[in-house]
Design an enzyme around this catalytic site. Sequence first.
Site, PDB file in Angstrom:
ATOM      1  N   HIS A  34      27.553 -58.377 -73.564  1.00 50.79           N
ATOM      2  CA  HIS A  34      25.793 -58.186 -74.588  1.00 50.79           C
ATOM      3  C   HIS A  34      26.735 -57.832 -75.972  1.00 50.79           C
ATOM      4  CE1 HIS A  34      24.061 -56.739 -71.570  1.00 50.79           C
ATOM      5  NE2 HIS A  34      24.281 -55.578 -71.457  1.00 50.79           N
ATOM      6  N   TRP A  55      30.715 -56.893 -66.518  1.00 47.20           N
ATOM      7  CA  TRP A  55      30.789 -57.100 -67.828  1.00 47.20           C
ATOM      8  C   TRP A  55      32.137 -56.934 -69.023  1.00 47.20           C
ATOM      9  CZ3 TRP A  55      26.414 -54.726 -65.640  1.00 47.20           C
ATOM     10  CH2 TRP A  55      25.456 -54.424 -66.076  1.00 47.20           C
ATOM     11  N   SER A 114      11.140 -52.225 -73.071  1.00 46.11           N
ATOM     12  CA  SER A 114      12.354 -52.057 -71.909  1.00 46.11           C
ATOM     13  C   SER A 114      12.927 -51.314 -72.176  1.00 46.11           C
ATOM     14  CB  SER A 114      12.829 -53.565 -71.346  1.00 46.11           C
ATOM     15  OG  SER A 114      13.276 -53.201 -70.425  1.00 46.11           O
ATOM     16  N   TRP A 158      19.247 -59.561 -63.873  1.00 50.89           N
ATOM     17  CA  TRP A 158      18.490 -61.069 -63.533  1.00 50.89           C
ATOM     18  C   TRP A 158      20.218 -62.298 -63.076  1.00 50.89           C
ATOM     19  CZ3 TRP A 158      13.465 -63.283 -65.301  1.00 50.89           C
ATOM     20  CH2 TRP A 158      12.794 -63.608 -63.938  1.00 50.89           C
ATOM     21  N   ARG A 205      15.408 -62.613 -74.961  1.00 51.97           N
ATOM     22  CA  ARG A 205      13.720 -61.836 -74.667  1.00 51.97           C
ATOM     23  C   ARG A 205      12.885 -62.062 -75.777  1.00 51.97           C
ATOM     24  NH1 ARG A 205      12.749 -56.454 -70.370  1.00 51.97           N
ATOM     25  NH2 ARG A 205      10.704 -57.062 -70.202  1.00 51.97           N
ATOM     26  N   GLY A 237      17.301 -59.390 -69.655  1.00 53.02           N
ATOM     27  CA  GLY A 237      17.370 -59.977 -68.208  1.00 53.02           C
ATOM     28  C   GLY A 237      18.669 -60.285 -67.855  1.00 53.02           C
ATOM     29  N   THR A 238      19.413 -59.121 -67.917  1.00 49.90           N
ATOM     30  CA  THR A 238      20.969 -59.230 -67.743  1.00 49.90           C
ATOM     31  C   THR A 238      21.283 -59.112 -66.127  1.00 49.90           C
ATOM     32  OG1 THR A 238      21.066 -58.018 -69.588  1.00 49.90           O
ATOM     33  CG2 THR A 238      23.742 -58.762 -68.184  1.00 49.90           C
ATOM     34  N   LYS A 281       8.267 -53.289 -63.483  1.00 50.13           N
ATOM     35  CA  LYS A 281       7.171 -53.643 -63.261  1.00 50.13           C
ATOM     36  C   LYS A 281       7.252 -54.812 -61.870  1.00 50.13           C
ATOM     37  CE  LYS A 281       4.911 -52.056 -67.134  1.00 50.13           C
ATOM     38  NZ  LYS A 281       3.553 -51.175 -67.417  1.00 50.13           N
ATOM     39  N   LYS A 296      18.365 -55.245 -71.966  1.00 48.30           N
ATOM     40  CA  LYS A 296      17.280 -56.089 -70.972  1.00 48.30           C
ATOM     41  C   LYS A 296      15.979 -57.302 -71.299  1.00 48.30           C
ATOM     42  CE  LYS A 296      16.809 -52.215 -69.569  1.00 48.30           C
ATOM     43  NZ  LYS A 296      16.924 -52.172 -68.514  1.00 48.30           N
TER      44      LYS A 296
HETATM   45  P1  A3P Z   1      11.315 -53.810 -67.980  1.00 46.49           P
HETATM   46  O1  A3P Z   1      11.916 -53.188 -68.119  1.00 46.49           O
HETATM   47  O2  A3P Z   1      10.777 -55.121 -69.066  1.00 46.49           O
HETATM   48  O3  A3P Z   1      10.382 -53.982 -66.560  1.00 46.49           O
HETATM   49  P2  A3P Z   1      18.981 -56.223 -68.389  1.00 46.49           P
HETATM   50  O4  A3P Z   1      18.638 -56.300 -66.641  1.00 46.49           O
HETATM   51  O5  A3P Z   1      19.189 -56.639 -69.432  1.00 46.49           O
HETATM   52  O6  A3P Z   1      18.716 -54.081 -68.772  1.00 46.49           O
HETATM   53  O7  A3P Z   1      16.827 -56.081 -68.783  1.00 46.49           O
HETATM   54  C1  A3P Z   1      16.214 -55.451 -67.595  1.00 46.49           C
HETATM   55  C2  A3P Z   1      14.565 -56.211 -67.316  1.00 46.49           C
HETATM   56  O8  A3P Z   1      14.391 -57.058 -66.543  1.00 46.49           O
HETATM   57  C3  A3P Z   1      14.058 -55.004 -66.629  1.00 46.49           C
HETATM   58  O9  A3P Z   1      12.380 -55.300 -66.906  1.00 46.49           O
HETATM   59  C4  A3P Z   1      13.717 -55.867 -66.005  1.00 46.49           C
HETATM   60  O10 A3P Z   1      12.840 -55.139 -64.440  1.00 46.49           O
HETATM   61  C5  A3P Z   1      13.892 -56.964 -65.793  1.00 46.49           C
HETATM   62  N1  A3P Z   1      14.769 -57.932 -64.444  1.00 46.49           N
HETATM   63  C6  A3P Z   1      15.277 -58.030 -63.554  1.00 46.49           C
HETATM   64  N2  A3P Z   1      15.408 -58.107 -62.794  1.00 46.49           N
HETATM   65  C7  A3P Z   1      14.125 -59.423 -62.915  1.00 46.49           C
HETATM   66  C8  A3P Z   1      13.418 -60.384 -62.202  1.00 46.49           C
HETATM   67  N3  A3P Z   1      13.990 -60.891 -60.759  1.00 46.49           N
HETATM   68  N4  A3P Z   1      11.692 -60.940 -62.624  1.00 46.49           N
HETATM   69  C9  A3P Z   1      11.526 -60.767 -63.522  1.00 46.49           C
HETATM   70  N5  A3P Z   1      12.708 -59.605 -63.906  1.00 46.49           N
HETATM   71  C10 A3P Z   1      12.939 -58.783 -63.900  1.00 46.49           C
END
Ligand code: A3P
Length: 290
Positions: free
Chosen positions: A99, A77, A129, A49, A121, A46-47, A249, A44
């Site tokens: 992870h 992964w 999240s 991303w 984060r 930014g993976t 969000k 959670k």
């Molecule tokens: P939230 O649940 O706070 O919205 P992971 O990929 O490690 O599981 O992390 C997920 C989090 O990254 C989620 O946060 C998701 O919305 C956020 N996320 C993914 N892509 C994003 C982007 N382009 N910009 C901002 N947040 C992003």
Amino acid sequence: MSSLKYIQYHGLLLPTVAHSAESLEYAQNFSVEDTDVFAVTYPKSGTIWMQEILPLLLNGGDLTPIQTVVNWDRVPWLEEKRLAEVADKLTSPRALVTHFPYSFMPPSFHTSKAKVICVMRNPKDILVSSYYFHQMATFLEDPGTFDEFLEKFLEGRVLFGKWTDHVKSWRRAELGDRIMFITYEEMVQDLPAALRRMSDFLCCNLSDEVVLKIAEHCSFKTMKANRMSNFSLVPKDYVDSDKSTFFRKGERLHLLDWKNHFSPEQLARFTSVIFKELEGENFSLPWSLD
Ligand code: A3P
């Protein structure tokens, strides 16, 4: 806890939907190449991303990978079952996510020159999240109340264990300039600047124009609409989108969402445990936890 939903791996809980004894053995035997790039994240942080960002940076902004290959196949992964299916199809320079804490990386990683981008984060936002993610993901245990989930998080009875253990594990002097640290918050606040930093670290030699194009394609809005990245291709049995969505969000609401969830008592407890566990470490957190 349902024994079917998780396996234990050296004390860490991993969901059986994506992990098995075989996948973990495969990860240990994986042959890391010098040109490989790993994005390291605690869940959670930014993976997904990074699964969008890395192929774009490494391929000069070519959109083909993010438009034609699902995120879990394009930047797999290290620890998941899927890697064995797609490893042969990855082209150099390969990008992977993990992870894993540092000590779980395979022997070939340690002898290679592979680079690492470690995304951190604010743990309070990770908790929020993750709480929503557990509500929507039917392959995970029900998180219970926010208060109950907070305790589990602090005790490390969650996926991949304690957040503090994970972040501490990656502060390794021996990695030298093979590792760069960046925060999710930095990426939200100024994505082009964050991409420039990553591009320079990976020696991608990208123009400002290409960096801006990549930023546009990695924006929250664009990724939320990208079927190859927004988890809409995950079978409905695995995610209950009535409860929450992966891209929860919009825009800057990702920052400080925890303020809408923590009571003053929960905040005090959370902060004191995290501070205690990081006591004596020779790095400081990039955010205030109060
Ligand atoms: P939230 O649940 O706070 O919205 P992971 O990929 O490690 O599981 O992390 C997920 C989090 O990254 C989620 O946060 C998701 O919305 C956020 N996320 C993914 N892509 C994003 C982007 N382009 N910009 C901002 N947040 C992003």
